[in-house]
Design a protein around this motif. Sequence first.
Motif, short mmCIF file in Angstrom:
data_model
loop_
_atom_site.label_atom_id
_atom_site.label_comp_id
_atom_site.label_asym_id
_atom_site.label_seq_id
_atom_site.Cartn_x
_atom_site.Cartn_y
_atom_site.Cartn_z
N ILE A 1 0.87 -1.15 0.09
CA ILE A 1 0.05 -0.03 0.06
C ILE A 1 0.89 1.24 -0.15
CG2 ILE A 1 -1.71 1.08 1.14
CD1 ILE A 1 -2.64 -1.38 2.45
N GLU A 2 2.26 1.11 0.83
CA GLU A 2 2.88 2.49 0.97
C GLU A 2 3.61 2.78 -0.36
OE1 GLU A 2 6.02 4.32 4.06
OE2 GLU A 2 5.82 1.99 4.06
N VAL A 3 3.90 1.30 -1.20
CA VAL A 3 4.58 1.69 -2.43
C VAL A 3 3.37 2.34 -3.43
CG1 VAL A 3 5.34 0.48 -4.47
CG2 VAL A 3 6.16 -0.18 -2.31
N HIS B 1 3.02 6.13 -3.60
CA HIS B 1 4.01 6.94 -4.25
C HIS B 1 3.41 7.34 -5.75
CE1 HIS B 1 6.50 6.67 -1.03
NE2 HIS B 1 6.85 5.49 -1.13
N ALA B 2 2.57 6.46 -6.24
CA ALA B 2 2.16 6.43 -7.57
C ALA B 2 0.78 7.30 -7.59
CB ALA B 2 1.75 5.06 -8.22
N ALA B 3 0.40 7.41 -6.45
CA ALA B 3 -0.99 8.42 -6.44
C ALA B 3 -0.61 9.89 -6.47
CB ALA B 3 -1.90 8.05 -5.24
N SER B 4 -1.58 10.77 -6.51
CA SER B 4 -1.41 12.19 -6.54
C SER B 4 -2.65 12.97 -5.88
CB SER B 4 -1.24 12.79 -7.90
OG SER B 4 -2.45 12.46 -8.92
N THR C 1 -1.97 8.77 5.26
CA THR C 1 -2.84 8.55 6.30
C THR C 1 -3.24 7.35 6.94
OG1 THR C 1 -3.60 11.01 6.06
CG2 THR C 1 -4.46 9.68 7.76
N ASN C 2 -3.75 6.46 5.93
CA ASN C 2 -4.22 5.31 5.95
C ASN C 2 -2.78 4.21 6.46
OD1 ASN C 2 -6.83 6.05 5.62
ND2 ASN C 2 -6.77 5.15 3.44
N VAL C 3 -1.97 4.49 5.76
CA VAL C 3 -0.51 3.67 5.97
C VAL C 3 -0.35 3.91 7.30
CG1 VAL C 3 1.61 3.56 5.44
CG2 VAL C 3 0.14 3.46 3.53
N THR C 4 -0.19 5.16 7.78
CA THR C 4 0.16 5.33 9.26
C THR C 4 -0.68 4.61 10.24
OG1 THR C 4 0.95 7.54 8.56
CG2 THR C 4 0.39 7.28 10.89
#
Length: 210
Positions: free
Chosen positions: A54-56, A59-62, A71-74
């Motif tokens: 998910i964290e990877v 990086h592709a989102a904007s 925020t969700n990853v945290t």
Amino acid sequence: MSHATQFEREYSELSADVTAKIGRIPGLFGREKNELVGEVEALLEEAKELIEQIEVESHAASGDQRKQITTNVTNYKRDYETHVKNLKKARLSYTDDSEVRNELLGNQHRTTLDSNSERLERSSRRLEDGYRMALETEEIGQSVLNNLAQDREKIQSARNRLNNVDSSLTQSSRLLNSMYRRVIQNKVLMFIIGFVIVVIIVLALYGMLK
């Protein structure tokens, strides 16, 4: 559905499963308890991999989507650490010294192997989903390439027509220039003939008067 959304859904289901199984551990003993602990450890390892994926994807989102995923990853990482702590507490609850020694000696390795089939099945499903998405992406790419090839043929055909029109215009221009030159030549010839006629008439009149 984006990859990040799919991974988040899988993590939510996995987290709920981990919570339920950790809640059962304190009431178990011996091998049954060790087997459930092994299953939870395998699920936690899989959850960790999902968080990394998910964290990877973040990086592709904007824009706002990237902020939301970050925020969700945290929150997922915090939730994961909570599961790890709860598992540690559940393992030690109502456990005698012999069980602790056996766990330290590696008996959990056997229970982890027993739960690997479930983990492999989950991983296999993710690989199949990824392969399916790759095929869909390949089909879309092939369609785009076909459209581009068709557009290229149309552009080439239009270019050929323009070349033909340009060639026709060049030939017409040459024909007009040739006709214009002939008109000029005819006018000059007529002028010369007229001048000669006038001279002849003048000479004839002069001879008659003389």
